[in-house]
Design an enzyme around this catalytic site. Structure first.
Site, short mmCIF file in Angstrom:
data_model
loop_
_atom_site.label_atom_id
_atom_site.label_comp_id
_atom_site.label_asym_id
_atom_site.label_seq_id
_atom_site.Cartn_x
_atom_site.Cartn_y
_atom_site.Cartn_z
N GLU A 193 -7.80 56.09 -27.90
CA GLU A 193 -7.34 55.67 -29.22
C GLU A 193 -7.72 56.63 -30.36
O GLU A 193 -8.51 56.28 -31.24
CB GLU A 193 -7.89 54.28 -29.55
CG GLU A 193 -7.44 53.19 -28.60
CD GLU A 193 -7.94 51.81 -29.04
OE1 GLU A 193 -8.91 51.73 -29.81
OE2 GLU A 193 -7.35 50.81 -28.61
N GLU A 385 -5.70 48.57 -22.17
CA GLU A 385 -6.57 47.46 -22.61
C GLU A 385 -5.71 46.33 -23.11
O GLU A 385 -4.68 46.55 -23.74
CB GLU A 385 -7.47 47.87 -23.80
CG GLU A 385 -8.52 48.89 -23.50
CD GLU A 385 -9.30 49.30 -24.76
OE1 GLU A 385 -9.28 48.56 -25.76
OE2 GLU A 385 -9.90 50.37 -24.72
C1 FCB Z 1 -10.22 48.80 -28.69
C2 FCB Z 1 -11.34 49.69 -28.21
C3 FCB Z 1 -12.34 48.99 -27.34
C4 FCB Z 1 -12.66 47.61 -27.86
C5 FCB Z 1 -11.38 46.83 -28.09
C6 FCB Z 1 -11.62 45.42 -28.57
O1 FCB Z 1 -9.66 49.33 -29.84
O2 FCB Z 1 -10.82 50.77 -27.48
O3 FCB Z 1 -13.49 49.79 -27.24
O4 FCB Z 1 -13.42 47.71 -28.99
O5 FCB Z 1 -10.60 47.50 -29.03
#
Ligand code: FCB
Length: 491
Positions: A193, A385
């Protein structure tokens, strides 16, 4: 605004507008995920490892930032976190007990190269060596991220992402990891990210290193970060013994249509790829250079006065062949076709469901975003994620009951299944997170895990959602489909 005009997550309504008939009929028949689909969960070094200064580890910008009074909720830090550095065996055993097929982890750069460049730390490298071996022995495929935000502090003092040399530093680090682990690790997502670590860290000052720079400096850091991405992909391909599969772990603002009209669907898609303002999260601003070898025209026009110099050969370096496009996907805002015909971002209606982080529940992003990304970039998709924070605790009966996490994840996964049924190649899903952990500026306030962590005793308790996810994995998703009836709206 009548409630009915807001959807964002209903398969029945948005799906009908978004998908061709072929997709709708495929959905009806969908009873499990395709064979070979990968069920995983994720975590990141600073959020779980602890052992901040053990065995020769160097300091990172997060070690520094957490010491700044007021920077983190209740002045907490990742000094100990889940103590995963010492408890990794138990954690791998837990993952195995859930039947996890893949685990997305990150390597702490200052643990293996304490100053960021130069001397390596044998004990740090040994830790990841053992962890990878244990995962493989447990039948869990490691997917490795090289940078999940813990920049060596020494490199910050040399300018960090503002220094163009970071392309060389990151490539050397990638070479080290490729040589050391690339005989066993096949999957890499070099940077996690970039929008978030540069935006929150260099502009907003909410994350380490806590700077508040000008937008032009952000654009310079972004260009250097893109160069580092390209250089690391080249380095990994050269260093790994077994040909690696390399992709991204991008974030971005997500948009869903406010209603089921075709106009709003088009507006949401247009907004998703556009650069209408000096926001730092636009998806195409990052993905177009990586995949198409050029910044989007609208961004170049808008940022003309602030863009850094782009040297000959830069865009070729940034554009490297990628094997998949990994996205982190949590929430979204609704968009409608505005009066002037342009996409208009509007608020969710009062009372619309939000998670512990106050992120809106928007399951349809797991259908729409992979669909749009695949249409534009033609790469297989990975959900790097997805998850939610809930204020979990251990109930009087000793269990952790988290029906919200189960409902949330089931809804998102059913939407993902719809995209797959419509022909979008989605390879893997990583739930965030395997363990409750240190949630950056929010400290330990948020619990994202499938497994509950008591930070005082380091006891782990598999939550109801962990057991539920185990059954989803074991059935290759069959348990998600039930009657096949579309989900009602979540409000
Ligand atoms: C993302 C991050 C991860 C965690 C989630 C909730 O942006 O990559 O580390 O903090 O959010």
């Amino acid at each position: 605004m009548p409630r009915r005009r807001f959807l964002g997550s209903s398969v029945a309504a948005v799906g009908a507008a978004a998908l061709p008939a072929r997709a709708r009929s495929a959905t009806a028949k969908m009873t499990e995920f395709p064979r070979g689909f990968v069920w995983g969960a994720a975590a990141a070094s600073y959020q779980i490892e602890g052992a901040a200064t053990a065995d020769g580890k160097g300091l990172s910008i997060w070690d520094m930032f957490c010491k700044k009074p007021g920077a983190i909720w209740k002045d907490q830090s990742g000094d100990v976190a889940c103590d995963h550095y010492n408890r990794w065996k138990q954690d791998v055993a837990l993952m195995k007990s859930l039947g996890l097929q893949a685990y997305r982890l990150s390597i702490a750069w200052p643990r293996v190269i304490p100053e960021g460049t130069g001397a390596t730390n044998a004990k740090g490298l040994d830790f990841y060596d053992r962890l990878i071996d244990a995962l493989l022995a447990a039948g869990i495929t490691p997917w490795v991220t090289l940078y999940h935000w813990d920049l060596p502090l020494a490199l910050y003092h040399r300018g960090g992402w503002l220094n163009r040399d970071i392309g060389n530093w990151f490539a050397d680090y990638a070479t080290l990891i490729g040589k050391r682990l690339g005989d066993r690790v096949r999957h890499f997502m070099p940077l996690n990210e970039p929008q978030v670590f540069l935006g929150a860290g260099l502009i907003q000052g909410r994350h380490a290193p806590g700077d508040k720079l000008r937008f032009a400096e952000f654009l310079l850091a972004a260009h250097n970060t893109l160069l580092a991405h390209g250089r690391s992909v080249q380095a990994l391909r050269a260093a790994c013994k077994a040909a690696p599969r390399i992709g991204t772990a991008q974030a971005g603002y997500n948009y869903v249509p406010a209603t089921d009209s075709a106009d709003d669907l088009r507006a949401a898609r247009t907004r998703y790829f556009a650069t209408p303002d000096d926001s730092y999260k636009q998806n195409a601003f990052w993905l177009d250079p990586m995949i198409r070898g050029r910044y989007p025209e609208d961004a170049l026009k808008l940022y003309a006065a602030s863009m850094p110099p782009i040297r000959a050969g830069d865009m070729e370096t940034i554009k490297q062949p990628l094997d998949f496009l990994g996205m982190t996907l949590y929430s979204a805002d609704p968009v409608r076709k505005g009066k002037d015909g342009k996409p208009e971002v509007i608020p969710w209606p009062a009372g619309y469901p939000i998670t512990g982080f106050e992120w809106a529940v928007a399951p349809s992003i797991l259908r729409l975003i992979p669909t749009w990304l695949h249409e534009r970039y033609k790469l297989p998709i990975v959900i790097a994620e997805n998850g939610l924070s809930v204020r979990d605790w251990v109930a009087a009966d000793g269990s952790v009951h988290d029906p919200d996490r189960i409902d949330f994840t089931a809804r998102y996964l059913r939407e993902l299944a719809t995209a797959i049924a419509a022909g979008v190649p989605v390879e893997a899903y990583f739930h965030w997170s395997i363990l409750d952990n240190f949630e950056w500026a929010e400290g330990y306030k948020h619990r994202f895990g499938l497994v509950y962590v008591n930070y005082a005793t380091q006891a782990r308790t598999v939550k109801d959602s962990g057991k539920w996810y185990r059954d989803v994995i074991a059935s290759n998703g069959r348990t998600l489909f039930g009657t096949g009836a579309p989900d009602p709206r979540p409000y």
